[in-house]
Design an enzyme around this catalytic site. Structure first.
Site, PDB file in Angstrom:
ATOM      1  N   SER A 118      44.748  45.117  37.237  1.00 55.04           N
ATOM      2  CA  SER A 118      44.719  43.914  36.116  1.00 55.04           C
ATOM      3  C   SER A 118      43.418  43.412  35.959  1.00 55.04           C
ATOM      4  CB  SER A 118      45.621  42.994  36.528  1.00 55.04           C
ATOM      5  OG  SER A 118      45.237  42.289  37.924  1.00 55.04           O
ATOM      6  N   HIS A 139      47.758  48.494  31.820  1.00 55.51           N
ATOM      7  CA  HIS A 139      48.144  47.065  32.587  1.00 55.51           C
ATOM      8  C   HIS A 139      49.567  46.645  31.729  1.00 55.51           C
ATOM      9  CE1 HIS A 139      47.072  42.573  33.089  1.00 55.51           C
ATOM     10  NE2 HIS A 139      47.706  43.035  34.015  1.00 55.51           N
ATOM     11  N   GLU A 151      48.114  46.372  27.860  1.00 59.12           N
ATOM     12  CA  GLU A 151      46.535  46.326  27.684  1.00 59.12           C
ATOM     13  C   GLU A 151      46.149  47.936  28.076  1.00 59.12           C
ATOM     14  OE1 GLU A 151      43.777  42.993  28.402  1.00 59.12           O
ATOM     15  OE2 GLU A 151      44.881  43.436  30.267  1.00 59.12           O
ATOM     16  N   ASN A 189      43.136  38.818  31.773  1.00 56.94           N
ATOM     17  CA  ASN A 189      42.905  37.956  32.758  1.00 56.94           C
ATOM     18  C   ASN A 189      41.765  37.427  32.835  1.00 56.94           C
ATOM     19  OD1 ASN A 189      45.552  38.020  34.420  1.00 56.94           O
ATOM     20  ND2 ASN A 189      44.944  40.043  35.111  1.00 56.94           N
TER      21      ASN A 189
END
Length: 296
Positions: A118, A139, A151, A189
């Site tokens: 992540s 991700h 992702e 993130n």
């Protein structure tokens, strides 16, 4: 893509295995112990049962999905014939790089190696292999069987062909892939974790309490879950690891993890996984209550 291997049978790993198996891929689920694998398979059965009850899938779909999953404690045996290997180990750069060194040796030359990281650089992970063009980030979001986003992180050397393959594969999983470039935290993130960190600072500085902060974000910003509760669900150790990646990657003090977050992780208060975080989960998630009252 016919055979997929997933490294790690924890929350993300078993969720990824679940998603692929339900879409009729053959899946090798790999972990270091039979106990871990049993726990992962129990979680998959429970989540499939939940989908049956909700009418999302049939009992036949569930049975077929379970037949599609095979478990291994020997990494080499679990990956040597696979077309795609997805690493879903803990968010620790040293662990991931060791795994990818082994995968590069054990896997067939044409296999694609993906990480569910992540925040950690795909280019850094790829650097320990001899196939940087075939290393990519996938991700997934938690819970994997429910969340639609993937992702797809393109490393510095990732080829166009591999990127296209993974984008199309994600669509075949009934997911919505978004291609992003390889910078600390990627997109999800880089935006989410500083918000969570700021919520922790808001508590740390005595601006408001846990429940008050979460209520403001739920009712005022239409978030389905408050940032402190979400941090507990993600794992405070994971939040800290990602903030450290952002801080080191950008060298900007705005990404420094809140001292309260550091102290909680040091003390072993990691959220749901430890039973205690900003909320107390000793009586279960549904009966969780505020555990931390803090003012600086």
């Amino acid at each position: 893509m016919k055979l997929i291997s997933v490294i790690g049978s924890g929350t993300m790993g078993n969720g990824i295995a679940h998603a692929f198996a339900l879409c009729n891929f053959q899946v090798n689920l790999i972990d270091i112990s039979e106990q871990s694998l049993q726990k992962g398979m129990d979680a998959i059965r429970k989540n499939l049962d939940r989908q049956v009850v909700k009418g999302i899938i049939t009992e036949e779909n569930k049975i077929s999905a379970l037949k599609n999953i095979h478990t291994f404690t020997d990494t080499k045996l679990g990956v040597e014939h696979s077309d795609l290997i997805i690493e879903a180990a803990t968010e620790n750069v040293d662990i991931k790089m060791e795994i990818f060194k082994d995968l590069d040796k054990f896997c067939k030359k044409e296999a694609i190696l993906a990480s569910n990281t992540s925040s950690i650089s795909i280019g850094m992970i790829a650097s320990v292999t001899n196939r940087a063009d075939k290393v990519i980030g996938m991700h997934f979001m938690n819970p994997v069987p429910v969340m639609k986003l993937v992702e797809v992180i393109r490393g510095y050397s990732t080829s166009d062909e591999v990127t296209k393959t993974i984008m199309n594969l994600s669509i075949n999983l009934n997911k919505n892939p978004v291609e992003v470039n390889d910078y600390p935290g990627f997109v999800a993130n880089r935006i989410l974790m500083p918000m969570i960190n700021e919520a922790i600072y808001t508590l740390y500085e005595g601006v408001a309490g846990v429940e008050e902060i979460d209520t403001v974000m739920k009712l005022g910003m239409a978030h389905p879950m408050g940032p402190l509760q979400l941090a507990d669900f993600i794992g405070l150790d994971v939040c800290l690891a990602i903030m450290n990646v952002l801080h080191q990657g950008f060298g900007n003090p705005k990404y420094a993890p809140c001292p309260l977050l550091v102290n909680m992780v040091t003390a072993g208060s990691l959220g749901i996984k430890s039973g205690l975080g900003f909320y107390d989960y000793s009586k279960g998630i549904k009966d969780a209550h505020v555990a931390l009252k803090f003012s600086n």
